[in-house]
Design a protein around this motif. Structure first.
Motif, PDB file in Angstrom:
ATOM      1  N   THR A 188       0.856  -1.093  -0.140  1.00 48.55           N
ATOM      2  CA  THR A 188       0.030  -0.095   0.036  1.00 48.55           C
ATOM      3  C   THR A 188       1.011   1.260   0.034  1.00 48.55           C
ATOM      4  O   THR A 188       0.448   2.261  -0.551  1.00 48.55           O
ATOM      5  CB  THR A 188      -0.963  -0.130   1.250  1.00 48.55           C
ATOM      6  N   ASP A 189       1.974   1.102   0.624  1.00 54.11           N
ATOM      7  CA  ASP A 189       2.810   2.381   0.531  1.00 54.11           C
ATOM      8  C   ASP A 189       3.359   2.498  -0.873  1.00 54.11           C
ATOM      9  O   ASP A 189       3.656   3.744  -1.289  1.00 54.11           O
ATOM     10  CB  ASP A 189       3.991   2.090   1.416  1.00 54.11           C
ATOM     11  N   ALA A 190       3.868   1.801  -1.658  1.00 54.28           N
ATOM     12  CA  ALA A 190       4.261   1.837  -2.970  1.00 54.28           C
ATOM     13  C   ALA A 190       2.874   2.370  -3.980  1.00 54.28           C
ATOM     14  O   ALA A 190       3.201   3.277  -4.627  1.00 54.28           O
ATOM     15  CB  ALA A 190       4.580   0.429  -3.711  1.00 54.28           C
ATOM     16  N   ILE A 191       1.695   1.889  -3.579  1.00 53.04           N
ATOM     17  CA  ILE A 191       0.583   2.465  -4.417  1.00 53.04           C
ATOM     18  C   ILE A 191       0.284   3.883  -3.995  1.00 53.04           C
ATOM     19  O   ILE A 191       0.226   5.062  -4.732  1.00 53.04           O
ATOM     20  CB  ILE A 191      -0.764   1.735  -3.844  1.00 53.04           C
ATOM     21  N   LYS A 192       0.359   4.336  -2.583  1.00 48.23           N
ATOM     22  CA  LYS A 192       0.343   5.660  -2.374  1.00 48.23           C
ATOM     23  C   LYS A 192       1.358   6.421  -2.744  1.00 48.23           C
ATOM     24  O   LYS A 192       0.921   7.692  -3.118  1.00 48.23           O
ATOM     25  CB  LYS A 192       0.612   5.596  -0.577  1.00 48.23           C
ATOM     26  N   ASP A 193       2.714   6.176  -2.898  1.00 45.31           N
ATOM     27  CA  ASP A 193       3.723   7.075  -3.382  1.00 45.31           C
ATOM     28  C   ASP A 193       3.760   7.115  -4.596  1.00 45.31           C
ATOM     29  O   ASP A 193       4.145   8.309  -5.241  1.00 45.31           O
ATOM     30  CB  ASP A 193       5.052   6.342  -2.951  1.00 45.31           C
ATOM     31  N   VAL A 194       3.218   6.167  -5.244  1.00 44.82           N
ATOM     32  CA  VAL A 194       3.305   6.170  -6.961  1.00 44.82           C
ATOM     33  C   VAL A 194       2.170   6.352  -7.863  1.00 44.82           C
ATOM     34  O   VAL A 194       2.086   7.086  -8.725  1.00 44.82           O
ATOM     35  CB  VAL A 194       3.966   4.989  -7.458  1.00 44.82           C
ATOM     36  N   LEU A 195       1.156   5.651  -7.360  1.00 43.13           N
ATOM     37  CA  LEU A 195      -0.154   5.546  -8.101  1.00 43.13           C
ATOM     38  C   LEU A 195      -1.058   6.756  -7.536  1.00 43.13           C
ATOM     39  O   LEU A 195      -2.266   6.822  -8.538  1.00 43.13           O
ATOM     40  CB  LEU A 195      -0.846   4.406  -8.206  1.00 43.13           C
TER      41      LEU A 195
END
Length: 281
Positions: free
Chosen positions: A171-178
Motif C-alpha cells: 500500500t505504501d508503494a501504491i500511495k507513493d506512485v499511483l
C-alpha cells in the motif's frame, strides 16, 4: 496409490513402529508389513498373504476399490472372488495390484520389500491381527493427524500475519506512485482495492467480488480461505508488485509477471521438497 508419496511419519502401537506415508491427495498409506511384524518379525509377508486368502477380506478389498478406483478391473476381481477361500487359493499384494489395477495397496519387492495400504484397509488388517492392537494404532494415528493439523494451523496464521505486514509495503508503494496528492479519499480506496484485486486475479484467478458471488455462504474473504501455500505466495507477490509499481510498469504487464511468478512459486511449494519444508514450519 497416489504419486509423490514422499512424506513419511511414524506411529507407535504397543512398542511396534509403523510407517505412514502421505499421498498427494491427502490420503495416508500405512505399512502392512510393519503391522504384520506385531505377529512375527520373520515373515510378515506371509502374514499379509494369509489375511488376503480370506474371502471376506477379498470382498472388502473389492468394495473399497469400487468406491475409490474408477479403473478397477471388476472382471478380474470376480475371478479372484470366485476362488477366494479355496484350499489352493493364494493371493499376494503384488498379484492383487497387477490383476485388478488396485490403488488401495502398493507393494515393493526386493531387499527393502514392504506393502502399504490405504488407512481404511490398514485398519481392517490390524483388526485381523488383533482388535486391541488396532485400537492402539488408531489412537496414535489420531495423535499424528492432530499434530499435523496443529502445525498447519500455526503455519497458516503465521503466514496470514506476514501477508498483512507485506501488504503495508504494497500500500505504501501504491500511495507513493499511483495516487496523486490531492485525489479524493473515495478514489484512493478504489485504487487500493483495484491493486488488491490485481493480486487476487494473479494468484486465485478471480477478484474478491467474484469469489464472494461464488461462495455466498463463506464467513471470511478470499484470503481468509487461502491455503498455507497460497498465503506464502501472496506475501511474496505483495513485495513483487510493490517493486513493479516503483519501477513504473503498467498494470497489464504487472499482472502477467505476477501470474507467472505465482505459478512458479506454487509449483515449488507443491512439489515433494516444498511440502516437506511447509510441514516443518
Amino acid at each position: 496409490m497416489p504419486k509423490n508419496k514422499n512424506l513419511k511419519d511414524t506411529i507407535f502401537a504397543k512398542g511396534t513402529e509403523i510407517t505412514v506415508i502421505s499421498g498427494k491427495e491427502g490420503n495416508d498409506y500405512i505399512s502392512l508389513t510393519d503391522i504384520a511384524k506385531h505377529k512375527t518379525d520373520d515373515s510378515p509377508g506371509y502374514v499379509i498373504q494369509n489375511w488376503m486368502r480370506n474371502r471376506n477380506v477379498v470382498q472388502f478389498l473389492g468394495l473399497w476399490e469400487r468406491l475409490n478406483n474408477l479403473k478397477f478391473n471388476c472382471l478380474e476381481f470376480e475371478a479372484i472372488e470366485n476362488e477366494a477361500g479355496l484350499n489352493n487359493f493364494v493371493l499376494t499384494p503384488k498379484k492383487w495390484i497387477e490383476k485388478t489395477g488396485a490403488i488401495g495397496m502398493t507393494s515393493k519387492q526386493g531387499r527393502y520389500a514392504a506393502t502399504f495400504a490405504h488407512s481404511d484397509i490398514a485398519f481392517e488388517f490390524a483388526s485381523w491381527i488383533s482388535p486391541e492392537f488396532k485400537l492402539y494404532i488408531i489412537k496414535d494415528y489420531q495423535r499424528l493427524k492432530s499434530d499435523e493439523n496443529s502445525r498447519l494451523s500455526i503455519g497458516w496464521n503465521l503466514n496470514r500475519t506476514l501477508a498483512k505486514i507485506n501488504y503495508r509495503i504494497h500500500t505504501d508503494a501504491i500511495k507513493d506512485v499511483l495516487i496523486p496528492p490531492d485525489i479524493a479519499p473515495q478514489k484512493q480506496n478504489m485504487t487500493y482495492a483495484n491493486e488488491a484485486d490485481l493480486l487476487n486475479v494473479a494468484l486465485f484467478g478471480m477478484t474478491a467480488k467474484e469469489w464472494r458471488l461464488a461462495n455466498p455462504d463463506a464467513k471470511g474473504n478470499i484470503r481468509d480461505e487461502a491455503s498455507l501455500q497460497q498465503l506464502i505466495v501472496l506475501s511474496n507477490m505483495e513485495s513483487l508488485n510493490a517493486e513493479f509499481i516503483r519501477q513504473g510498469l503498467p498494470q497489464k504487464e504487472r499482472l502477467l509477471r505476477l501470474n507467472a511468478s505465482a505459478k512458479q512459486m506454487m509449483r515449488s511449494l507443491l512439489d515433494s521438497t516444498g511440502i516437506e519444508r511447509l510441514k516443518q514450519l
